[in-house]
Design an enzyme around this catalytic site. Structure first.
Site, PDB file in Angstrom:
ATOM      1  N   ILE A 267       0.636  -1.101  -0.137  1.00 51.84           N
ATOM      2  CA  ILE A 267       0.138   0.211   0.006  1.00 51.84           C
ATOM      3  C   ILE A 267       0.754   1.169  -0.068  1.00 51.84           C
TER       4      ILE A 267
ATOM      5  N   GLY B  30       3.574   1.996  -1.651  1.00 54.27           N
ATOM      6  CA  GLY B  30       4.228   2.018  -2.921  1.00 54.27           C
ATOM      7  C   GLY B  30       3.482   2.843  -3.526  1.00 54.27           C
ATOM      8  N   GLN B  31       3.962   3.072  -5.111  1.00 56.56           N
ATOM      9  CA  GLN B  31       3.596   3.858  -6.107  1.00 56.56           C
ATOM     10  C   GLN B  31       2.033   3.395  -6.234  1.00 56.56           C
TER      11      GLN B  31
ATOM     12  N   LEU C 178       5.502 -10.040   3.217  1.00 59.40           N
ATOM     13  CA  LEU C 178       5.368 -11.243   2.202  1.00 59.40           C
ATOM     14  C   LEU C 178       5.859 -12.294   2.750  1.00 59.40           C
TER      15      LEU C 178
ATOM     16  N   LEU D 100       0.465  -6.169  -4.604  1.00 58.90           N
ATOM     17  CA  LEU D 100       1.358  -5.267  -5.346  1.00 58.90           C
ATOM     18  C   LEU D 100       2.639  -5.178  -4.527  1.00 58.90           C
ATOM     19  N   ALA D 101       2.919  -5.823  -3.349  1.00 54.43           N
ATOM     20  CA  ALA D 101       3.933  -5.661  -2.656  1.00 54.43           C
ATOM     21  C   ALA D 101       5.110  -6.371  -3.601  1.00 54.43           C
TER      22      ALA D 101
ATOM     23  N   GLN E 140      10.157  -6.392  -3.651  1.00 55.94           N
ATOM     24  CA  GLN E 140      11.072  -5.838  -3.819  1.00 55.94           C
ATOM     25  C   GLN E 140      11.392  -5.380  -5.352  1.00 55.94           C
TER      26      GLN E 140
ATOM     27  N   SER F 107       5.064  -8.480 -14.663  1.00 56.55           N
ATOM     28  CA  SER F 107       5.987  -7.521 -15.072  1.00 56.55           C
ATOM     29  C   SER F 107       6.367  -7.727 -16.294  1.00 56.55           C
TER      30      SER F 107
ATOM     31  N   GLU G  50       9.439  -6.859 -17.425  1.00 59.27           N
ATOM     32  CA  GLU G  50      10.564  -7.197 -17.118  1.00 59.27           C
ATOM     33  C   GLU G  50      10.639  -8.881 -17.501  1.00 59.27           C
TER      34      GLU G  50
ATOM     35  N   TYR H 117      14.886 -10.463 -10.111  1.00 57.95           N
ATOM     36  CA  TYR H 117      13.407  -9.960 -10.085  1.00 57.95           C
ATOM     37  C   TYR H 117      12.665 -10.497 -10.949  1.00 57.95           C
TER      38      TYR H 117
ATOM     39  N   LYS I 140       9.568 -12.997 -10.714  1.00 60.03           N
ATOM     40  CA  LYS I 140       8.074 -12.645 -11.282  1.00 60.03           C
ATOM     41  C   LYS I 140       7.565 -13.633 -12.264  1.00 60.03           C
TER      42      LYS I 140
HETATM   43  P1  NAP Z   1       6.847   0.075  -5.283  1.00 65.00           P
HETATM   44  O1  NAP Z   1       6.460   1.459  -5.291  1.00 65.00           O
HETATM   45  O2  NAP Z   1       8.417  -0.168  -5.051  1.00 65.00           O
HETATM   46  O3  NAP Z   1       6.188  -0.331  -4.111  1.00 65.00           O
HETATM   47  C1  NAP Z   1       6.308  -1.747  -3.493  1.00 65.00           C
HETATM   48  C2  NAP Z   1       5.753  -2.138  -2.231  1.00 65.00           C
HETATM   49  O4  NAP Z   1       5.722  -3.163  -1.902  1.00 65.00           O
HETATM   50  C3  NAP Z   1       5.922  -1.189  -1.072  1.00 65.00           C
HETATM   51  O5  NAP Z   1       4.824  -0.667  -0.354  1.00 65.00           O
HETATM   52  C4  NAP Z   1       6.814  -1.696  -0.288  1.00 65.00           C
HETATM   53  O6  NAP Z   1       7.015  -1.372   0.997  1.00 65.00           O
HETATM   54  C5  NAP Z   1       6.412  -3.178  -0.370  1.00 65.00           C
HETATM   55  N1  NAP Z   1       7.049  -4.340  -0.121  1.00 65.00           N
HETATM   56  C6  NAP Z   1       8.379  -4.292  -0.341  1.00 65.00           C
HETATM   57  N2  NAP Z   1       8.841  -5.632   0.135  1.00 65.00           N
HETATM   58  C7  NAP Z   1       7.948  -6.092   0.865  1.00 65.00           C
HETATM   59  C8  NAP Z   1       7.969  -7.081   1.863  1.00 65.00           C
HETATM   60  N3  NAP Z   1       8.808  -8.011   2.017  1.00 65.00           N
HETATM   61  N4  NAP Z   1       6.661  -7.122   2.460  1.00 65.00           N
HETATM   62  C9  NAP Z   1       5.554  -6.301   2.198  1.00 65.00           C
HETATM   63  N5  NAP Z   1       5.724  -5.383   1.657  1.00 65.00           N
HETATM   64  C10 NAP Z   1       6.604  -5.163   1.000  1.00 65.00           C
HETATM   65  O7  NAP Z   1       6.384  -0.469  -6.450  1.00 65.00           O
HETATM   66  P2  NAP Z   1       5.379  -0.129  -7.452  1.00 65.00           P
HETATM   67  O8  NAP Z   1       5.762   0.783  -8.763  1.00 65.00           O
HETATM   68  O9  NAP Z   1       4.173   0.504  -6.772  1.00 65.00           O
HETATM   69  O10 NAP Z   1       4.826  -1.485  -8.245  1.00 65.00           O
HETATM   70  C11 NAP Z   1       3.673  -2.535  -7.541  1.00 65.00           C
HETATM   71  C12 NAP Z   1       3.980  -3.752  -8.157  1.00 65.00           C
HETATM   72  O11 NAP Z   1       3.984  -3.910  -9.493  1.00 65.00           O
HETATM   73  C13 NAP Z   1       5.305  -4.383  -7.579  1.00 65.00           C
HETATM   74  O12 NAP Z   1       4.975  -5.720  -7.171  1.00 65.00           O
HETATM   75  C14 NAP Z   1       6.208  -4.219  -8.909  1.00 65.00           C
HETATM   76  O13 NAP Z   1       7.013  -5.396  -9.163  1.00 65.00           O
HETATM   77  C15 NAP Z   1       5.201  -4.351  -9.981  1.00 65.00           C
HETATM   78  N6  NAP Z   1       5.559  -3.736 -11.200  1.00 65.00           N
HETATM   79  C16 NAP Z   1       5.626  -2.409 -11.463  1.00 65.00           C
HETATM   80  C17 NAP Z   1       5.794  -1.691 -12.677  1.00 65.00           C
HETATM   81  C18 NAP Z   1       6.091  -0.256 -12.419  1.00 65.00           C
HETATM   82  O14 NAP Z   1       6.685   0.018 -13.694  1.00 65.00           O
HETATM   83  N7  NAP Z   1       5.802   0.478 -11.580  1.00 65.00           N
HETATM   84  C19 NAP Z   1       5.602  -2.673 -13.751  1.00 65.00           C
HETATM   85  C20 NAP Z   1       5.557  -4.012 -13.741  1.00 65.00           C
HETATM   86  C21 NAP Z   1       5.155  -4.529 -12.293  1.00 65.00           C
HETATM   87  P3  NAP Z   1       8.111  -0.028   1.342  1.00 65.00           P
HETATM   88  O15 NAP Z   1       7.526   1.194   1.201  1.00 65.00           O
HETATM   89  O16 NAP Z   1       8.319  -0.366   2.826  1.00 65.00           O
HETATM   90  O17 NAP Z   1       9.341  -0.216   0.690  1.00 65.00           O
HETATM   91  O1  G4F Z   2      13.522   2.942 -13.889  1.00 61.88           O
HETATM   92  P1  G4F Z   2      14.166   1.581 -13.833  1.00 61.88           P
HETATM   93  O2  G4F Z   2      15.004   1.274 -12.675  1.00 61.88           O
HETATM   94  O3  G4F Z   2      13.155   0.581 -14.223  1.00 61.88           O
HETATM   95  P2  G4F Z   2      13.129  -0.951 -14.695  1.00 61.88           P
HETATM   96  O4  G4F Z   2      14.518  -1.630 -14.482  1.00 61.88           O
HETATM   97  O5  G4F Z   2      12.587  -0.796 -16.223  1.00 61.88           O
HETATM   98  O6  G4F Z   2      12.197  -1.630 -13.776  1.00 61.88           O
HETATM   99  C1  G4F Z   2      10.830  -1.061 -13.660  1.00 61.88           C
HETATM  100  O7  G4F Z   2       9.930  -1.490 -14.552  1.00 61.88           O
HETATM  101  C2  G4F Z   2       9.505  -2.927 -14.668  1.00 61.88           C
HETATM  102  C3  G4F Z   2       8.510  -2.949 -15.600  1.00 61.88           C
HETATM  103  O8  G4F Z   2       9.431  -3.426 -16.992  1.00 61.88           O
HETATM  104  C4  G4F Z   2       9.066  -3.206 -13.254  1.00 61.88           C
HETATM  105  F1  G4F Z   2       8.638  -4.447 -13.278  1.00 61.88           F
HETATM  106  C5  G4F Z   2      10.138  -3.095 -12.037  1.00 61.88           C
HETATM  107  O9  G4F Z   2       9.665  -3.204 -10.962  1.00 61.88           O
HETATM  108  C6  G4F Z   2      10.514  -1.444 -12.332  1.00 61.88           C
HETATM  109  O10 G4F Z   2       9.075  -0.691 -11.971  1.00 61.88           O
HETATM  110  O11 G4F Z   2      15.173   1.508 -15.210  1.00 61.88           O
HETATM  111  C7  G4F Z   2      14.686   1.779 -16.567  1.00 61.88           C
HETATM  112  C8  G4F Z   2      15.970   2.093 -17.426  1.00 61.88           C
HETATM  113  C9  G4F Z   2      16.939   0.537 -17.230  1.00 61.88           C
HETATM  114  O12 G4F Z   2      17.429   0.238 -18.699  1.00 61.88           O
HETATM  115  C10 G4F Z   2      18.176   1.014 -16.666  1.00 61.88           C
HETATM  116  O13 G4F Z   2      19.374   0.365 -17.057  1.00 61.88           O
HETATM  117  O14 G4F Z   2      16.943   3.070 -17.303  1.00 61.88           O
HETATM  118  C11 G4F Z   2      18.148   2.496 -17.102  1.00 61.88           C
HETATM  119  N1  G4F Z   2      18.904   3.336 -16.213  1.00 61.88           N
HETATM  120  C12 G4F Z   2      19.984   4.282 -16.861  1.00 61.88           C
HETATM  121  N2  G4F Z   2      20.470   4.975 -15.734  1.00 61.88           N
HETATM  122  C13 G4F Z   2      18.911   3.629 -15.101  1.00 61.88           C
HETATM  123  C14 G4F Z   2      19.719   4.665 -14.634  1.00 61.88           C
HETATM  124  N3  G4F Z   2      18.072   3.004 -13.959  1.00 61.88           N
HETATM  125  C15 G4F Z   2      18.073   3.490 -12.727  1.00 61.88           C
HETATM  126  N4  G4F Z   2      16.932   2.957 -11.826  1.00 61.88           N
HETATM  127  N5  G4F Z   2      18.758   4.342 -12.349  1.00 61.88           N
HETATM  128  C16 G4F Z   2      19.860   4.943 -13.253  1.00 61.88           C
HETATM  129  O15 G4F Z   2      20.552   5.808 -12.861  1.00 61.88           O
END
Ligand code: NAP
Ligand code: G4F
Length: 326
Positions: A9, A11-12, A59, A80-81, A83, A125, A127, A149, A153
Site C-alpha cells: 500500500i 508504494g506507487q 510477504l 502489489l508488494a 522488492q 511485469s 521485465e 527480480y 516474477k
Molecule cells: P513500489 O513503489 O516499489 O512499491 C512496492 C511496495 O511493496 C511498497 O509498499 C513496499 O514497502 C512493499 N514491499 C516491499 N517488500 C515487501 C515485503 N517483504 N513485505 C511487504 N511489503 C513489501 O512498486 P510499484 O511501482 O508500486 O509496483 C507495484 C507492483 O507492481 C510491484 O510488485 C512491482 O514489482 C510491480 N510492477 C511495477 C511496475 C512499474 O513500472 N511500476 C511494472 C510492472 C510491475 P516499502 O514502502 O516499505 O518499501
Molecule cells: O527505472 P528503472 O530502474 O526501471 P526498470 O528496470 O525498467 O524496472 C521497472 O519497470 C519494470 C517493468 O518493466 C518493473 F517490473 C520494475 O519493478 C520497475 O518498476 O530503469 C529503466 C531503465 C533501465 O534500462 C536502466 O538500466 O533505465 C536505465 N537506467 C539508466 N540509468 C537507470 C539509470 N535506471 C535507474 N534506476 N537508475 C539510473 O541511474
C-alpha cells in the site's frame, strides 16, 4: 460494501489503487511492512478515510496473511508488494526472490484454504520478457527473464496460472509495462531525472549521474494502470493481460524531454556512471495491449510527453516549496 486487501500500500501503485477503490465505495485494507522510518507519504491523504484501514504485513509471513483474510473476509486481493527495483535484485537476490516469488505462493495457499472465491490480482511485469527479440510483446510472448527480480516474477506468474487451472481460483496477472507518476520511487530512472532536473534548475544540484541511456521502455501513467487491475477482477473469468501504451522511448528520450522543457543542458549537467549499469540489461520493451483494449475496454490516457511534463512540474513545485518555503 466490497472489501479489498492491497499489499504494498505504501508504494506507487498501492496508493493510486487505494484511491481508485475508495472512490468506488470499497472498504480498503492496506498492508504495509514495518520499517524504522515512517514511509506513509503516498497514503497520508486518505489515511483517515473511514473506509480505510492500515495493517502490518510482510510477504514472508504466511500466518499473518491467513489471519487478515479471516478477519476482513475480502472479496478481492491485489498483490502489489515486492522488492521492485531490478538493479537492487542483483545485489539482494535471495531477499528479492523470497518476497517476489514466495510471497504470492503464500497468499494463494491462504486464499485456497480460507475462501477460494476471493479474487486475486498478481502484479506481473514486462521485465519477464527480458531479452526476447520478438517485440512487441503480448500475453503469449516467450518469457526470457534477465534479472533475479524478473526470474521471481516469472515464477509467480506461472504459479497464478497453475492455481487457476488446478484449483479454479479467480486469479489474474496483469503484465504491466513501466508506469510512472509523481509518486514513482526516487531511484527509478524517470523520477531520478525529474528530481535532478528540478534541483539543477533551482541551483541545488549540479550533476546527474546515469547508467545506460540507450535502453527503451514503454512508459505509461500509474494512475491509468490501476484501473486495468480492477477491471481484471471484474471479469467473469480470470486471465492474463498486457497493459502498456504501445509506444517505446529510450532513457535518453526521457532525459531530453525533461531537460528541454526545463531549458537545461544535458552536456553540462549529465554524466555516465558505469556503476549504474546492470550485470544484464533488458534493452527494449514494447507492449501490445490489444487484448486488454478488446476484453477490458481499457485504454491508456496519458502518454510519454505529458507524463514527463507532469512529473517535472510536480517535482519543481515541491522542491521549490521545500527549499525556499514559498
Ligand atoms: P513500489 O513503489 O516499489 O512499491 C512496492 C511496495 O511493496 C511498497 O509498499 C513496499 O514497502 C512493499 N514491499 C516491499 N517488500 C515487501 C515485503 N517483504 N513485505 C511487504 N511489503 C513489501 O512498486 P510499484 O511501482 O508500486 O509496483 C507495484 C507492483 O507492481 C510491484 O510488485 C512491482 O514489482 C510491480 N510492477 C511495477 C511496475 C512499474 O513500472 N511500476 C511494472 C510492472 C510491475 P516499502 O514502502 O516499505 O518499501
Ligand atoms: O527505472 P528503472 O530502474 O526501471 P526498470 O528496470 O525498467 O524496472 C521497472 O519497470 C519494470 C517493468 O518493466 C518493473 F517490473 C520494475 O519493478 C520497475 O518498476 O530503469 C529503466 C531503465 C533501465 O534500462 C536502466 O538500466 O533505465 C536505465 N537506467 C539508466 N540509468 C537507470 C539509470 N535506471 C535507474 N534506476 N537508475 C539510473 O541511474
Amino acid at each position: 460494501m466490497k472489501t479489498a486487501i492491497i499489499t504494498g500500500i505504501t508504494g506507487q501503485d498501492g496508493s493510486y489503487l487505494a484511491e481508485f477503490l475508495l472512490n468506488k465505495g470499497y472498504f480498503v485494507v492496506g498492508l504495509k511492512r514495518r520499517s524504522s522510518t515512517i514511509c506513509t507519504d503516498r497514503i497520508d491523504s486518505f489515511y483517515d478515510h473511514p473506509n480505510f484501514k492500515l495493517r502490518y504485513y510482510n510477504l514472508n509471513d504466511s500466518g499473518c496473511f491467513y489471519r487478515l483474510l479471516l478477519e476482513y473476509k475480502p472479496q478481492e486481493v491485489y498483490n502489489l508488494a515486492a522488492q521492485s527495483h531490478v538493479k537492487v535484485s542483483f545485489e539482494t537476490p535471495e531477499e528479492t526472490v523470497n518476497a517476489v516469488a514466495m510471497g504470492p505462493l503464500r497468499q494463494l495457499e491462504a486464499i485456497r484454504s480460507v475462501d477460494p472465491k476471493i479474487k486475486f490480482y498478481q502484479a506481473s511485469s514486462s521485465e519477464m520478457f527480458g531479452v526476447n527479440p520478438d517485440a512487441p510483446y503480448n500475453e503469449k510472448s516467450r518469457l526470457m527473464p534477465a534479472s533475479p527480480y524478473a526470474c521471481a516474477k516469472v515464477f509467480a506468474h506461472n504459479l497464478v496460472n497453475n492455481y487457476r487451472e488446478s484449483y479454479g481460483l479467480h486469479a489474474s496477472s496483469g503484465i504491466l509495462f513501466n508506469h510512472e507518476s509523481p509518486r514513482r520511487g526516487e531511484t527509478f530512472v524517470t523520477r531520478k531525472i525529474t528530481i535532478a532536473a528540478a534541483k539543477i534548475k533551482l541551483g541545488l544540484q549540479d550533476k546527474l549521474y546515469l547508467g545506460n541511456l540507450d535502453a527503451k521502455r514503454d512508459w505509461g501513467f500509474a494512475g491509468d494502470y490501476v484501473e486495468a487491475m480492477w477491471l481484471m477482477l471484474q471479469q467473469k473469468r480470470p486471465d492474463d493481460y498486457v497493459i502498456s501504451t504501445g509506444e517505446t522511448y529510450s532513457v535518453n528520450d526521457f532525459l531530453e524531454a525533461v531537460f528541454d522543457s526545463a531549458n537545461l543542458s544535458i552536456e553540462k549537467h549529465v554524466e555516465i556512471d558505469p556503476s549504474l549499469f546492470r550485470p544484464q540489461e533488458v534493452p527494449y520493451l514494447l507492449g501490445d495491449c490489444t487484448k486488454a483494449k478488446k476484453k477490458l475496454g481499457w485504454e491508456p490516457k496519458i502518454k510519454f510527453k505529458e507524463l514527463a511534463a507532469m512529473m517535472y512540474s510536480y517535482d519543481i513545485k515541491r522542491i521549490r516549496e521545500l527549499a525556499f518555503e514559498v
